[in-house]
Design an enzyme around this catalytic site. Structure first.
Site, PDB file in Angstrom:
ATOM      1  N   ASN A 241      45.518  32.488  28.981  1.00 26.28           N
ATOM      2  CA  ASN A 241      47.202  32.425  28.892  1.00 26.28           C
ATOM      3  C   ASN A 241      47.517  33.093  27.745  1.00 26.28           C
ATOM      4  O   ASN A 241      46.896  33.680  26.616  1.00 26.28           O
ATOM      5  CB  ASN A 241      47.418  30.855  28.343  1.00 26.28           C
ATOM      6  CG  ASN A 241      47.011  30.429  27.201  1.00 26.28           C
ATOM      7  OD1 ASN A 241      45.539  30.629  27.190  1.00 26.28           O
ATOM      8  ND2 ASN A 241      47.398  29.435  26.635  1.00 26.28           N
ATOM      9  N   VAL A 242      48.570  33.903  27.883  1.00 25.75           N
ATOM     10  CA  VAL A 242      49.136  34.851  26.809  1.00 25.75           C
ATOM     11  C   VAL A 242      50.677  34.538  26.605  1.00 25.75           C
ATOM     12  O   VAL A 242      51.603  34.550  27.257  1.00 25.75           O
ATOM     13  CB  VAL A 242      49.300  36.285  27.548  1.00 25.75           C
ATOM     14  CG1 VAL A 242      49.716  37.456  26.488  1.00 25.75           C
ATOM     15  CG2 VAL A 242      48.013  36.802  27.987  1.00 25.75           C
ATOM     16  N   GLU A 243      50.506  33.967  25.335  1.00 27.55           N
ATOM     17  CA  GLU A 243      51.975  33.369  24.980  1.00 27.55           C
ATOM     18  C   GLU A 243      52.819  34.542  24.227  1.00 27.55           C
ATOM     19  O   GLU A 243      52.434  35.476  24.106  1.00 27.55           O
ATOM     20  CB  GLU A 243      51.703  32.354  23.723  1.00 27.55           C
ATOM     21  CG  GLU A 243      50.853  31.000  24.528  1.00 27.55           C
ATOM     22  CD  GLU A 243      50.855  29.821  23.552  1.00 27.55           C
ATOM     23  OE1 GLU A 243      50.856  29.982  22.401  1.00 27.55           O
ATOM     24  OE2 GLU A 243      50.590  28.852  24.223  1.00 27.55           O
TER      25      GLU A 243
ATOM     26  N   SER B 266      56.602  35.021  21.566  1.00 35.26           N
ATOM     27  CA  SER B 266      57.717  34.576  20.857  1.00 35.26           C
ATOM     28  C   SER B 266      58.814  33.628  21.519  1.00 35.26           C
ATOM     29  O   SER B 266      59.344  32.689  20.944  1.00 35.26           O
ATOM     30  CB  SER B 266      58.350  35.393  19.888  1.00 35.26           C
ATOM     31  OG  SER B 266      57.248  35.893  19.068  1.00 35.26           O
TER      32      SER B 266
ATOM     33  N   GLU C 240      45.829  31.004  34.711  1.00 34.36           N
ATOM     34  CA  GLU C 240      45.679  31.387  36.243  1.00 34.36           C
ATOM     35  C   GLU C 240      46.371  32.567  36.638  1.00 34.36           C
ATOM     36  O   GLU C 240      46.073  33.189  37.753  1.00 34.36           O
ATOM     37  CB  GLU C 240      46.004  30.089  36.788  1.00 34.36           C
ATOM     38  CG  GLU C 240      45.293  28.514  36.582  1.00 34.36           C
ATOM     39  CD  GLU C 240      46.009  27.941  35.332  1.00 34.36           C
ATOM     40  OE1 GLU C 240      46.415  28.693  34.451  1.00 34.36           O
ATOM     41  OE2 GLU C 240      45.895  26.754  35.480  1.00 34.36           O
TER      42      GLU C 240
ATOM     43  N   CYS D 198      51.680  27.659  38.348  1.00 32.88           N
ATOM     44  CA  CYS D 198      50.335  27.966  38.760  1.00 32.88           C
ATOM     45  C   CYS D 198      50.080  27.546  40.244  1.00 32.88           C
ATOM     46  O   CYS D 198      49.329  28.334  40.910  1.00 32.88           O
ATOM     47  CB  CYS D 198      49.447  27.727  37.824  1.00 32.88           C
ATOM     48  SG  CYS D 198      49.303  28.746  36.181  1.00 32.88           S
TER      49      CYS D 198
END
Ligand code: THU
Length: 126
Positions: free
Chosen positions: A42-44, A46, A55, A88
């Site tokens: 996962n790439v969050e 701001s 996924e 997903c």
């Protein structure tokens, strides 16, 4: 690669997750029908809504390399057992009813389900 190994690959990539806001790190390992494995985290962001799940990262990596046929995806997290979110599920369903989804508390307790069971009557244009 067997599903236990695939799950362990998902666990190993968790360390690369970028999750400074939720601190919930997720790793995924996607197995193509021809045997390649693509990982994702996962790439969050701001702007929270811009976050992408592990996924999705794995699937985008594979699809952008030309792969379209997938056998299974394993998902693991820093917070215990996790099952793919709704987006997903739809993301995976695009590429087949019978993609196996490997989840579990640890590599000795994996569960195997199919995407069509996690997303009944999933949407497709074709
Ligand atoms: N997350 C995933 O990576 N996959 C899922 O299927 C569930 C949620 C991530 C998104 C966000 O970075 C964090 O977990 C908390 O929702």
């Amino acid at each position: 690669m067997d599903y236990r190994e695939l799950y362990k690959t998902a666990q190993q990539i968790i360390q690369n997750a970028y999750a400074p806001y939720s601190n919930f790190k997720v790793g995924a390992a996607l197995l193509t029908k021809s045997g390649e494995v693509f990982t994702g985290v996962n790439v969050e962001n701001s702007a929270y809504g811009a976050t992408i799940c592990a996924e999705q990262t794995a699937l985008v990596k594979a699809a952008s390399e030309g792969y379209r046929e997938f056998d299974a995806i394993a998902v693991a997290s820093s917070g215990g057992e996790v099952s793919p979110c709704g987006i997903c599920r739809q993301f995976l369903f695009e590429f087949g009813d019978d993609i196996k989804v490997i989840t579990g508390e640890d590599e000795d307790h994996i569960k195997v389900t199919q995407i069509k069971d996690l997303l009944p009557n999933g949407f497709r244009l074709k």
